[in-house]
Design an enzyme around this catalytic site. Structure first.
Site, PDB file in Angstrom:
ATOM      1  N   GLY A 194      39.166   2.638  33.709  1.00 40.83           N
ATOM      2  CA  GLY A 194      38.207   2.809  32.623  1.00 40.83           C
ATOM      3  C   GLY A 194      36.793   3.134  33.092  1.00 40.83           C
ATOM      4  N   GLY A 234      36.236  -6.970  33.909  1.00 42.15           N
ATOM      5  CA  GLY A 234      34.967  -6.625  33.256  1.00 42.15           C
ATOM      6  C   GLY A 234      34.603  -5.163  33.429  1.00 42.15           C
ATOM      7  N   CYS A 272      36.904  -3.014  23.331  1.00 39.97           N
ATOM      8  CA  CYS A 272      35.556  -3.291  23.844  1.00 39.97           C
ATOM      9  C   CYS A 272      34.695  -3.779  22.687  1.00 39.97           C
ATOM     10  CB  CYS A 272      34.884  -2.031  24.378  1.00 39.97           C
ATOM     11  SG  CYS A 272      35.864  -1.091  25.511  1.00 39.97           S
ATOM     12  N   LYS A 275      43.937   3.923  22.525  1.00 40.07           N
ATOM     13  CA  LYS A 275      44.636   2.806  23.182  1.00 40.07           C
ATOM     14  C   LYS A 275      44.377   1.515  22.410  1.00 40.07           C
ATOM     15  CE  LYS A 275      45.628   0.431  27.395  1.00 40.07           C
ATOM     16  NZ  LYS A 275      45.499   0.439  28.835  1.00 40.07           N
ATOM     17  N   THR A 279      45.878  -5.570  27.192  1.00 42.88           N
ATOM     18  CA  THR A 279      46.247  -6.952  27.546  1.00 42.88           C
ATOM     19  C   THR A 279      46.016  -7.921  26.386  1.00 42.88           C
ATOM     20  OG1 THR A 279      44.044  -7.197  28.476  1.00 42.88           O
ATOM     21  CG2 THR A 279      45.815  -6.667  30.011  1.00 42.88           C
TER      22      THR A 279
END
Ligand SMILES: Cc1cc2nc3c(=O)[nH]c(=O)nc-3n(C[C@H](O)[C@H](O)[C@H](O)COP(=O)(O)O)c2cc1C
Length: 307
Positions: A47, A73, A130, A165, A193
């Site tokens: 990412g 992170g 996010c 996603k 996740t």
């Protein structure tokens, strides 16, 4: 018998349906000692964010029964560094490179999409797990309106195939998938996740520096499979299924549930050659069952799959 392994994921043409999952495979070159990158369907790159990110304080990883908890992170060198220094090295490979993007605001996703619409990038995977800084930290992927906003901003800034996603940390995954499809997503990938944590009884404190983290690996496979099954009944766009795949049999379960392609993440940490073994295993299964085209298997176990 020659089996047709090529798949088309919303305009993203792959030589076979086996991808690597973002964040578990670097940009692919890290695995060169173990596998032939050219044989992969595609690599989903770690990412990227607009600015470089140092990530969370350690510890960032802990093993759990059949699983892995991570709180990296989104450590990454930033999009500009990737374009200048990493992307040029990837153009010599035959496989497709899909770039995973994360933003703090819908506008940031737009800037990332625009910057990455360059030769060498085959598609964008939009990580919506996010927090939206402008909406008080609400995670984009938990709200259908925010999902739609992010996907339409990204679509407005690129001509590349856009893969949404999805986060599994929601009540109704079908509602989120529909929002992504209606906003113009060319494909959906799932699952990211699952939120989890671990506690150290000696220190009497959470183990992860970030306290909570994302659970991946075989422990989450039944949940991921159920969600792929549900999303296949909700949308017509292609699906990339992932979550705990470590064998060709696992991959087949996702395909039969309705996934057009699959991605392997944590499995690479257990066996760095797993992708090669899964590609060979899928081909072998097709030969054994006289399946000429692997796409003929998609959704066979899911009578309500949208066609
Ligand atoms: C160490 C690690 C880092 C990850 N980083 C990202 C990321 O940057 N972006 C993203 O969308 N997903 C990220 N993921 C999620 C994976 O891409 C994948 O969706 C998830 O791990 C489920 O698949 P698996 O069980 O095969 O690992 C990460 C997962 C792990 C284990």
């Amino acid at each position: 018998m020659k089996v047709k392994m090529e798949v088309d994921i919303g305009g993203l043409k792959l030589q076979n349906p086996v991808l690597t999952a973002s964040g578990t495979f670097g940009s692919g070159q890290e695995y060169l000692p173990f596998i032939d990158l050219n044989r992969l369907g595609g690599v989903v790159v770690k990412g990227l964010t607009l600015l470089p990110k140092a990530g969370n304080p350690p510890p960032r990883l802990i093993e759990t029964p059949s699983g892995l908890l991570n709180a990296i992170g989104l450590q990454n060198p930033g999009v500009d560094y990737f374009i200048e220094n990493i992307l040029p090295e990837l153009t010599s490979y035959q496989t497709k490179f899909i770039v995973n993007i994360s933003g703090n605001t819908p506008e940031e996703y737009g800037v990332l999409a625009q910057k990455l619409s360059v030769p060498g990038v085959a598609a964008l995977e939009v990580n919506i797990s996010c927090p939206n800084v402008k909406a008080g930290g609400l995670v984009f992927g938990t709200d259908p309106d925010l999902v739609a906003e992010v996907i339409s901003v990204v679509k407005g800034h690129t001509n590349l195939p856009v893969i949404a996603k999805l986060s599994p940390n929601v009540t109704d995954i079908q509602e989120i998938a529909r929002a992504a499809e209606e906003a113009g997503a060319d494909a959906i990938s799932l699952i990211n996740t699952l939120l989890g944590m671990a506690i150290d009884v000696e220190t009497r404190k959470p183990v992860l520096g970030n306290i909570v983290g994302g659970l991946s690996g075989p422990a989450i496979k039944p949940i991921a499979l159920r969600m792929v099954w549900q999303v296949a009944q909700a949308v017509k766009i292609p699906i990339i299924g992932m979550g705990g795949i470590v064998s060709a049999q696992d991959a087949l379960e996702f395909i039969l549930a309705g996934a057009n392609a699959i991605a392997i993440g944590t499995g690479n940490f257990i066996n760095p050659r797993v992708t090669m073994e899964v590609i060979a295993g899928l081909e072998e299964y097709c030969q054994k069952t006289k399946t000429e085209d692997i796409s003929h298997l998609v959704g066979l176990a899911n009578p309500l799959k949208m066609r």
